[in-house]
Structures are given as C-alpha cells and as structure tokens.
Design a protein around this motif. Structure first.
Motif, PDB file in Angstrom:
ATOM      1  N   TYR A   1     -28.568  22.365  -7.418  1.00 47.23           N
ATOM      2  CA  TYR A   1     -29.772  22.355  -6.598  1.00 47.23           C
ATOM      3  C   TYR A   1     -30.666  21.172  -6.985  1.00 47.23           C
ATOM      4  CZ  TYR A   1     -34.134  24.138  -4.499  1.00 47.23           C
ATOM      5  OH  TYR A   1     -35.291  24.277  -3.787  1.00 47.23           O
ATOM      6  N   PHE A   2     -30.933  21.063  -8.285  1.00 49.65           N
ATOM      7  CA  PHE A   2     -31.778  19.953  -8.757  1.00 49.65           C
ATOM      8  C   PHE A   2     -31.151  18.616  -8.406  1.00 49.65           C
ATOM      9  CE2 PHE A   2     -33.367  22.997 -12.199  1.00 49.65           C
ATOM     10  CZ  PHE A   2     -34.520  23.288 -11.493  1.00 49.65           C
ATOM     11  N   HIS A   3     -29.818  18.551  -8.558  1.00 51.56           N
ATOM     12  CA  HIS A   3     -29.109  17.303  -8.287  1.00 51.56           C
ATOM     13  C   HIS A   3     -29.272  16.899  -6.814  1.00 51.56           C
ATOM     14  CE1 HIS A   3     -26.171  14.153  -8.721  1.00 51.56           C
ATOM     15  NE2 HIS A   3     -25.399  14.676  -7.772  1.00 51.56           N
ATOM     16  N   LEU A   4     -29.093  17.864  -5.911  1.00 56.67           N
ATOM     17  CA  LEU A   4     -29.206  17.552  -4.485  1.00 56.67           C
ATOM     18  C   LEU A   4     -30.626  17.099  -4.126  1.00 56.67           C
ATOM     19  CD1 LEU A   4     -27.126  20.373  -2.739  1.00 56.67           C
ATOM     20  CD2 LEU A   4     -26.414  18.110  -3.506  1.00 56.67           C
ATOM     21  N   TYR A   5     -31.616  17.774  -4.694  1.00 60.04           N
ATOM     22  CA  TYR A   5     -32.990  17.384  -4.385  1.00 60.04           C
ATOM     23  C   TYR A   5     -33.317  16.016  -4.974  1.00 60.04           C
ATOM     24  CZ  TYR A   5     -34.574  21.285  -1.657  1.00 60.04           C
ATOM     25  OH  TYR A   5     -34.747  22.148  -0.623  1.00 60.04           O
ATOM     26  N   GLN A   6     -32.740  15.754  -6.135  1.00 62.47           N
ATOM     27  CA  GLN A   6     -32.950  14.448  -6.751  1.00 62.47           C
ATOM     28  C   GLN A   6     -32.326  13.356  -5.872  1.00 62.47           C
ATOM     29  OE1 GLN A   6     -34.944  13.956  -9.315  1.00 62.47           O
ATOM     30  NE2 GLN A   6     -34.606  11.821  -8.677  1.00 62.47           N
ATOM     31  N   LEU A   7     -31.112  13.631  -5.394  1.00 64.89           N
ATOM     32  CA  LEU A   7     -30.437  12.666  -4.516  1.00 64.89           C
ATOM     33  C   LEU A   7     -31.261  12.424  -3.248  1.00 64.89           C
ATOM     34  CD1 LEU A   7     -26.638  13.682  -4.572  1.00 64.89           C
ATOM     35  CD2 LEU A   7     -27.660  11.562  -5.452  1.00 64.89           C
ATOM     36  N   ALA A   8     -31.710  13.508  -2.648  1.00 68.92           N
ATOM     37  CA  ALA A   8     -32.480  13.375  -1.408  1.00 68.92           C
ATOM     38  C   ALA A   8     -33.747  12.568  -1.666  1.00 68.92           C
ATOM     39  CB  ALA A   8     -32.828  14.756  -0.858  1.00 68.92           C
ATOM     40  N   ALA A   9     -34.415  12.879  -2.787  1.00 68.41           N
ATOM     41  CA  ALA A   9     -35.650  12.162  -3.112  1.00 68.41           C
ATOM     42  C   ALA A   9     -35.372  10.669  -3.270  1.00 68.41           C
ATOM     43  CB  ALA A   9     -36.273  12.728  -4.383  1.00 68.41           C
ATOM     44  N   SER A  10     -34.250  10.332  -3.884  1.00 69.85           N
ATOM     45  CA  SER A  10     -33.988   8.914  -4.106  1.00 69.85           C
ATOM     46  C   SER A  10     -33.655   8.207  -2.787  1.00 69.85           C
ATOM     47  CB  SER A  10     -32.868   8.723  -5.137  1.00 69.85           C
ATOM     48  OG  SER A  10     -31.662   9.221  -4.609  1.00 69.85           O
TER      49      SER A  10
ATOM     50  N   SER B   1     -48.374   3.863  -7.031  1.00 69.01           N
ATOM     51  CA  SER B   1     -48.354   5.288  -6.715  1.00 69.01           C
ATOM     52  C   SER B   1     -47.077   5.673  -5.965  1.00 69.01           C
ATOM     53  CB  SER B   1     -49.579   5.678  -5.891  1.00 69.01           C
ATOM     54  OG  SER B   1     -50.741   5.546  -6.655  1.00 69.01           O
ATOM     55  N   TRP B   2     -46.577   4.764  -5.122  1.00 67.56           N
ATOM     56  CA  TRP B   2     -45.292   5.049  -4.468  1.00 67.56           C
ATOM     57  C   TRP B   2     -44.278   5.436  -5.519  1.00 67.56           C
ATOM     58  CZ3 TRP B   2     -43.316   0.891  -0.515  1.00 67.56           C
ATOM     59  CH2 TRP B   2     -44.287   0.669   0.478  1.00 67.56           C
ATOM     60  N   ASN B   3     -44.270   4.629  -6.583  1.00 66.39           N
ATOM     61  CA  ASN B   3     -43.253   4.848  -7.603  1.00 66.39           C
ATOM     62  C   ASN B   3     -43.576   6.044  -8.484  1.00 66.39           C
ATOM     63  OD1 ASN B   3     -41.730   2.677  -6.693  1.00 66.39           O
ATOM     64  ND2 ASN B   3     -42.950   1.230  -7.917  1.00 66.39           N
ATOM     65  N   ALA B   4     -44.852   6.140  -8.884  1.00 65.22           N
ATOM     66  CA  ALA B   4     -45.217   7.247  -9.771  1.00 65.22           C
ATOM     67  C   ALA B   4     -44.926   8.588  -9.103  1.00 65.22           C
ATOM     68  CB  ALA B   4     -46.695   7.148 -10.143  1.00 65.22           C
ATOM     69  N   PHE B   5     -45.217   8.691  -7.819  1.00 63.15           N
ATOM     70  CA  PHE B   5     -45.023   9.967  -7.123  1.00 63.15           C
ATOM     71  C   PHE B   5     -43.717   9.990  -6.335  1.00 63.15           C
ATOM     72  CE2 PHE B   5     -49.441  10.012  -8.160  1.00 63.15           C
ATOM     73  CZ  PHE B   5     -49.744  11.347  -8.380  1.00 63.15           C
ATOM     74  N   LYS B   6     -42.900   8.944  -6.505  1.00 64.61           N
ATOM     75  CA  LYS B   6     -41.606   8.855  -5.828  1.00 64.61           C
ATOM     76  C   LYS B   6     -41.742   9.163  -4.329  1.00 64.61           C
ATOM     77  CE  LYS B   6     -37.933   8.070  -8.609  1.00 64.61           C
ATOM     78  NZ  LYS B   6     -38.600   6.828  -9.048  1.00 64.61           N
ATOM     79  N   LEU B   7     -42.750   8.551  -3.704  1.00 58.68           N
ATOM     80  CA  LEU B   7     -42.963   8.803  -2.281  1.00 58.68           C
ATOM     81  C   LEU B   7     -41.780   8.279  -1.479  1.00 58.68           C
ATOM     82  CD1 LEU B   7     -46.732   7.900  -1.922  1.00 58.68           C
ATOM     83  CD2 LEU B   7     -45.654  10.087  -2.446  1.00 58.68           C
ATOM     84  N   GLY B   8     -41.576   8.843  -0.310  1.00 56.62           N
ATOM     85  CA  GLY B   8     -40.424   8.443   0.477  1.00 56.62           C
ATOM     86  C   GLY B   8     -40.709   8.391   1.961  1.00 56.62           C
ATOM     87  N   PHE B   9     -39.672   7.993   2.677  1.00 49.54           N
ATOM     88  CA  PHE B   9     -39.756   7.954   4.132  1.00 49.54           C
ATOM     89  C   PHE B   9     -38.419   8.420   4.692  1.00 49.54           C
ATOM     90  CE2 PHE B   9     -38.382   5.273   7.790  1.00 49.54           C
ATOM     91  CZ  PHE B   9     -39.144   5.894   8.763  1.00 49.54           C
ATOM     92  N   VAL B  10     -38.487   9.226   5.738  1.00 53.73           N
ATOM     93  CA  VAL B  10     -37.261   9.623   6.423  1.00 53.73           C
ATOM     94  C   VAL B  10     -37.387   9.165   7.873  1.00 53.73           C
ATOM     95  CG1 VAL B  10     -38.177  11.973   6.728  1.00 53.73           C
ATOM     96  CG2 VAL B  10     -35.747  11.534   7.074  1.00 53.73           C
ATOM     97  N   PRO B  11     -36.404   8.349   8.331  1.00 52.52           N
ATOM     98  CA  PRO B  11     -36.495   7.826   9.687  1.00 52.52           C
ATOM     99  C   PRO B  11     -36.214   8.899  10.736  1.00 52.52           C
ATOM    100  CG  PRO B  11     -34.544   6.960   8.568  1.00 52.52           C
ATOM    101  CD  PRO B  11     -35.242   7.860   7.596  1.00 52.52           C
ATOM    102  N   GLU B  12     -36.442   8.545  11.967  1.00 60.00           N
ATOM    103  CA  GLU B  12     -36.075   9.442  13.066  1.00 60.00           C
ATOM    104  C   GLU B  12     -34.563   9.640  13.059  1.00 60.00           C
ATOM    105  OE1 GLU B  12     -38.522   9.394  17.026  1.00 60.00           O
ATOM    106  OE2 GLU B  12     -38.405   7.349  16.231  1.00 60.00           O
ATOM    107  N   GLY B  13     -34.089  10.603  13.818  1.00 63.66           N
ATOM    108  CA  GLY B  13     -32.645  10.850  13.854  1.00 63.66           C
ATOM    109  C   GLY B  13     -32.351  12.200  13.247  1.00 63.66           C
ATOM    110  N   TRP B  14     -31.211  12.775  13.608  1.00 62.79           N
ATOM    111  CA  TRP B  14     -30.935  14.164  13.274  1.00 62.79           C
ATOM    112  C   TRP B  14     -30.103  14.339  12.017  1.00 62.79           C
ATOM    113  CZ3 TRP B  14     -33.598  17.818  15.755  1.00 62.79           C
ATOM    114  CH2 TRP B  14     -34.210  17.452  16.962  1.00 62.79           C
TER     115      TRP B  14
END
Ligand SMILES: [Zn+2]
Length: 628
Positions: free
Chosen positions: A139-148, A176-189
């Motif tokens: 579980y942690f691994h998948l969330y880590q992957l998604a976050a990256s 702050s992007w890096n400290a909080f590992k902020l991300g973006f997910v594009p459009e698409g399914w």
C-alpha cells in the motif's frame, strides 16, 4: 511524580508482558531481534505520537491509549519500555507500534527493522494484508509511486503549465513543491494506471489501493476502471511518520467540482484522524508547545514557507475529537487561524465544543476578512502575523464576545436571549473560576445582575463527556480544592455533607447566597436529592459525586474530614445570618453600581426603581442586624 517512578520499576519488570513472549516471532532469528532491540530508541519512536518530557529516570506524556489531561504515560529509556498508570497498557517498542498503528507483530518488526537499519532474512519482508487485501508495505509503495508520478508531472509535464501557473499565483515556492511533494495529474482517464502498470502494478492492486475507481456497466456485463484523480493539483497526505497514505486533489478548472477531492478512507487512512502537514509540524510543535490549526492545504504550506512550521489543517472535513486528542498529546496550546469573514468566525465557533475542557489552551487568530495566511503575510510580513497572534483572544473569550457584540442594548428581551446563549456556553466549562469571571463580564456588559445570571445558569448535571468518541475513562479535570476564606459557606456545606443539618436548616440554605462556585454546585446537587420535607438522601448525593472524578476527591475530603463544633444549631444560625448579610451587601453594591450607570445615562425611571430597591435592601439589612 516520585511515587510513579517507584511503581514503574516494579511494573515494568514484573507485570508487563514483553512481546517477545507472545510467540509471534514466526521464526525470526533471535540475534536479529536482539540487534533491532539494541538499536531502537523508544523515546524517538514514541515521540512521533506523544510529546515526552523528562521526569526523573523516565519520560512522561499524555497517554495515546486513553483520554487524560495529566500525564500518566511513562517511558523508560533504559529498559526501552513504556507503561501507562492510567490504563495499565505497557510494553516495548513492538507492543507500542502494534497498539498505536494496529500492526501485527511482523508488521511492527518490519517497521522497526527499517528504522534501525537491521536487515531481515529473505522472505520476511512481505506478509500481513490490510483490509483492502494489500499488505501495508505494498500500500505504502503504491502511494509512494503515485506521489512520485504526480510530482514529476508538476515539474516537467507540458500539460502541467496550468498547475505551475496556479501554484505561482497562490504564492507557493519551488522549495515548497519539493518539501510537500506537490504534484499534478493531467486530464485523461488512465494516465496514472497506465504508468503504474508499467511499474508491474497489477490492475486489481490499483483498485484495492483506491487509486482507481471500478465501474460496472448498467447491464452488469462489462467492468471498466478509471483514475480517481484527473486534472488536479495533488497534495500527498502522510501518516505521522511521513509515509504517503492518501491524497487531496484540488481541481484546476474553474467551476468544476468537487473543488477538493480526497482519497477514499482505507485502514491506513482516516480523514478524521489525519492532519495535513503533521509530519512536518510535529517537531516544531513539540518544541514550541503550540500548533497553528489552519483551514486548508495552502495555508499550511504558506505558513511553512514563512518559517512557521508547526501548522496543520484537517482534510477539508470538520475537526474531530480524534484530531483534538492528537494535537493535545503533542502540544499544550493551539492557535486557530481563520479568515475573519462570517464563514471563518462560524468555523472557529464550531470548534468550541471539541476544545472546551480538552486541556488545550486555544486562541483564535482572525485574519482580516477575505485574507488567508499567504495573502496576509505577503502584505504585512511575518511580523504583522505575529502582531495578530499577540492579540488573539482565547476561544472562550472569542465565543462570548461574539455573542455580546450581537446584543441589542436597548432590548431587554434580546439581552436576556444573549445572556442565555452565553450561559449555555459557560455551562460547558468545568472551570468554576473561569465561569465566575465571565459571569462578571457578561453582567456588566448586558446590565443584568450577576445573581440573576447565576440563577439562570443551569444546575442540571453537566455533560461530563461532551466528547462522545473519547475512549476510556476521563481523568479529573480542574484540580478542585477547598477554597480559602468564606468559613460560613464552608461550614454549612461540611455539615450538610456530613448529615448534621436538620431539614428546616437545609430549607434555609439559599443557593444564591453562596458565592463559591464549588459550594453552589454541591448545594444544587443536594437539592436534587432532597425531598419536600427537606430530608436529604446523602447516599444518593455521595454516589452521584463519586462518579464525577473532578469532584470526588474534594467531596470525600469535606465529607470525611474531622469537624468539631459544640452547638451545631447555634453555629448554623450564625453561618446563615452572615451568609444573608453578605448577600444583601452584595446586592446593595450591585444596585448602587447600576444606579451610577443609570444616573450617568440619565434614565430617570431606572434610577427611581433602583433607589427603591436599595431602600428595601437597607431595611432588610437593618432588620437582620437588629434581630441578633
Ligand atoms: Zn493510558
């Protein structure tokens, strides 16, 4: 707590079952276990959840396993064990993780092997499934992957320009992007699922983890899946140890909804227990003794990048009693930081029930209407923020003042209504001194006599457990003691509790004549256990108090203490007379001070009424004095 230390020595060696005895080792070589034990720092481990301070040989803090306001949870760094004198839970680092995180032994072992860097033998690295069917590690691994993946999209996906612009406009720095590992997910399914499948993640794992939503066609013949998050700025949510357990996503298109979307709750992610930014705020909060509780993700980040690191926010949901407990274990005070508009004021007021009697000192920092911490600090600097902080009122003050500010001075009905609103607030506080002080202020501000307010203050049993989810027994709140002075009040209460007052003497006791809140409370309760003749059911009265941990000790002391007086009836009559005289004097003082106000305001009808009232009181006083 010298005694506590002595007992701890015994308890830890004799009565605490070490988890190594529980037979759950499942073939882990003893030397590996020993190595892990040698390297664990239990203080460091437990400090992730509880603020510990040194007390003799031990460290003490508020127990994470039961609700308490004075620390009875001890950790011994030499024995690497903990024990709670309140709920008798104790053990070693393994037990702690198992209890705190709901892990089984193998999961705790893997966690501790990671922390200590002691490698486990092959084949011991995976096991233990969560309710979703995934192991915690997976579980942690998948969330880590998604976050990256989300994070990389923010950095270099051409479609991510909209997110980068948005964050720039919100004043979020690259650090702050890096400290909080902020991300973006594009459009698409299926951007995320496609990428994760390339990393050998199975489609069903994505569903189990809640990253992908499963949808059945209407006739039930086809099943399709799609990514939960699309076209959003992504905020990874971590557990206290910094592992990603969920996401919050903010929509980028104007008007699209929902504006904020969270990952589904899993057995590793509960919104009611998660606070955004906690992993980063914890250290600074325990060091400074304070949390800033802000409204959302951006506020946490804005404060953080301005050097105020101890800021956390609930995840777009209401604050829960679990949140309050988590905060309290780590720091004794909380500064609520809210927008000063009506919504912000309402949000601050809604926390009152949760924080009242929580043992946390709560203050309210209201930003000017329409500002958030980022916009405010950009205009006024951190110094301006600190200035507001210095002026922040306590939550109770804030609540009462916001009612008072609404009161219409010229309408008696409205003032009475406001008084009742405030009494309802004050009724919740267990602190008699606080109550008394506020009654004074309210009496002055609303022009309603304090004894009338006292009479309106409900004497019904208070909700002892205002917090329905609080686990275990509630520890004593304010440490009540027998007040100095007012011997006439004290003696009457002692004689009452010891069953030495006659029914007709009991009938002469007037709650309004007593000034000490403790005694008035006792009297109020006693009247509930008295029959029409004035006979008091002492057993029922004592039984009721013995259930209230705040009152039990002081009631026991008053009831059991030695008390000698030769002629009870003469002494009682004397006490009653002094009580009455003082009450009349108080009433006269109040009438006179109101008279001054009325004269100043030129309200002649009120002046006349008050003069008449003071004459009646003067006569009563003269009569009392003459009759002795
Ligand atoms: Zn405990």
């Amino acid at each position: 707590m010298f005694e506590g230390n002595l007992v701890l020595g015994v308890s830890l060696t004799q009565s605490v079952v070490r988890s190594e005895m529980t037979g759950e080792k499942r073939g882990v070589p003893p030397e590996i276990l020993q190595q892990i034990r040698d390297r664990i720092d239990i203080i460091d481990l437990i400090s992730t959840y509880v603020s510990l301070s040194k007390a003799g040989q031990n460290f003490k803090g508020l127990c994470p396993f039961h609700s308490e306001k004075t620390p009875s949870f001890s950790v011994n760094p030499v024995r690497q064990m903990f024990y709670c004198f309140g709920c008798s839970v104790g053990g070693d680092a393994f037990t702690f993780l198992m209890k705190q995180e709901g892990m089984d032994f193998m999961e705790a072992l893997r966690e501790l092997s990671q922390r200590t860097g002691v490698a486990l033998p092959e084949g011991r690295e995976s096991a233990g499934k969560t309710a979703s069917g995934l192991s915690r590690e997976r579980y942690f691994h998948l969330y880590q992957l998604a976050a990256s993946w989300y994070h990389r999209n923010l950095q270099d996906n051409p479609e991510g320009q909209i997110a980068r612009d948005y964050l720039d406009q919100r004043g979020i720095t690259r650090e702050s992007w890096n400290a909080f590992k902020l991300g973006f997910v594009p459009e698409g399914w299926n951007g995320l699922s496609k990428w994760l499948e390339q990393q050998s993640v199975k489609p069903e794992e994505l569903i189990q983890a809640g990253l992908v939503v499963r949808k059945e066609s209407e006739d039930g013949t086809r099943i399709s899946t799609y990514d939960r998050f699309r076209d959003r700025v992504m905020f990874p949510i971590t557990d206290p140890r910094g592992q990603v357990v969920g996401f919050g996503g903010r929509i980028l298109k104007d008007g699209a909804s929902p504006k904020y979307l969270n990952s589904p709750e899993t057995d590793l992610f509960f919104k009611g227990r998660s606070l955004y930014g906690m992993d980063k705020a914890r250290q600074s909060a325990t060091a400074s003794g304070r949390f800033y509780l802000v409204e959302g993700y951006f506020d946490v980040i804005a404060l953080h990048q301005n050097g105020i690191e101890n800021a956390v926010a609930p995840l777009g949901t209401a604050l829960t009693s679990d949140h309050v407990q988590i905060l309290r274990r780590l720091a004794p005070s909380v500064m609520l930081v809210f927008d000063g508009d009506a919504a912000g004021i309402g949000a601050a007021l809604r926390t009152l029930d949760l924080f009242m009697n929580s043992g946390i000192e709560v203050r309210v920092l209201l930003l000017p209407s329409g500002e958030d911490p980022d916009t405010f600090i950009r205009k006024n600097g951190v110094a301006g923020f600190r200035e507001l902080e210095r002026k922040a009122a306590t939550l109770l003050d804030f609540a009462i003042m916001s009612v008072l500010s609404k009161a219409k001075k010229d309408s008696i009905q409205d003032r009475v209504k406001r008084a009742d609103e405030i009494l309802a607030i004050l009724h919740k506080t267990k602190n008699p001194i606080e109550k008394e002080e506020y009654l004074k202020v309210v009496s002055e501000r609303l022009g309603i006599r304090q004894d009338l307010l006292n009479k309106r203050l409900p004497t019904l049993p208070r909700q002892v457990n205002a917090d329905p989810s609080a686990k275990g027994k509630e520890q004593p709140g304010p440490n009540l003691s027998i007040p100095q002075g007012k011997p006439e009040e004290r003696d009457l209460i002692v004689l009452l509790l010891q069953g030495r007052l006659e029914p007709d003497q009991i009938r002469q006791l007037d709650e309004g004549a007593f000034t000490v809140p403790l005694y008035r409370h006792i009297l109020g309760k006693a009247f509930q256990h008295a029959d029409e003749e004035g006979h008091l059911n002492l057993n029922a009265l004592h039984a009721e108090f013995s259930e209230d941990p705040a009152y039990e000790p002081v009631i026991s002391r008053l009831s059991v203490g030695e008390y000698n007086c030769d002629e009870v009836s003469i002494h009682v009559a004397g006490c009653l007379r002094v009580l009455k005289e003082k009450q009349i004097q108080r009433l006269m003082d109040e009438v006179i001070s109101q008279l001054k106000v009325a004269q100043r305001e030129g309200r002649q009808d009120l002046v006349d009424a008050l003069v008449a009232e003071s004459n009646v009181l003067r006569q009563k006083k003269a009569f009392l004095t003459a009759s002795t």
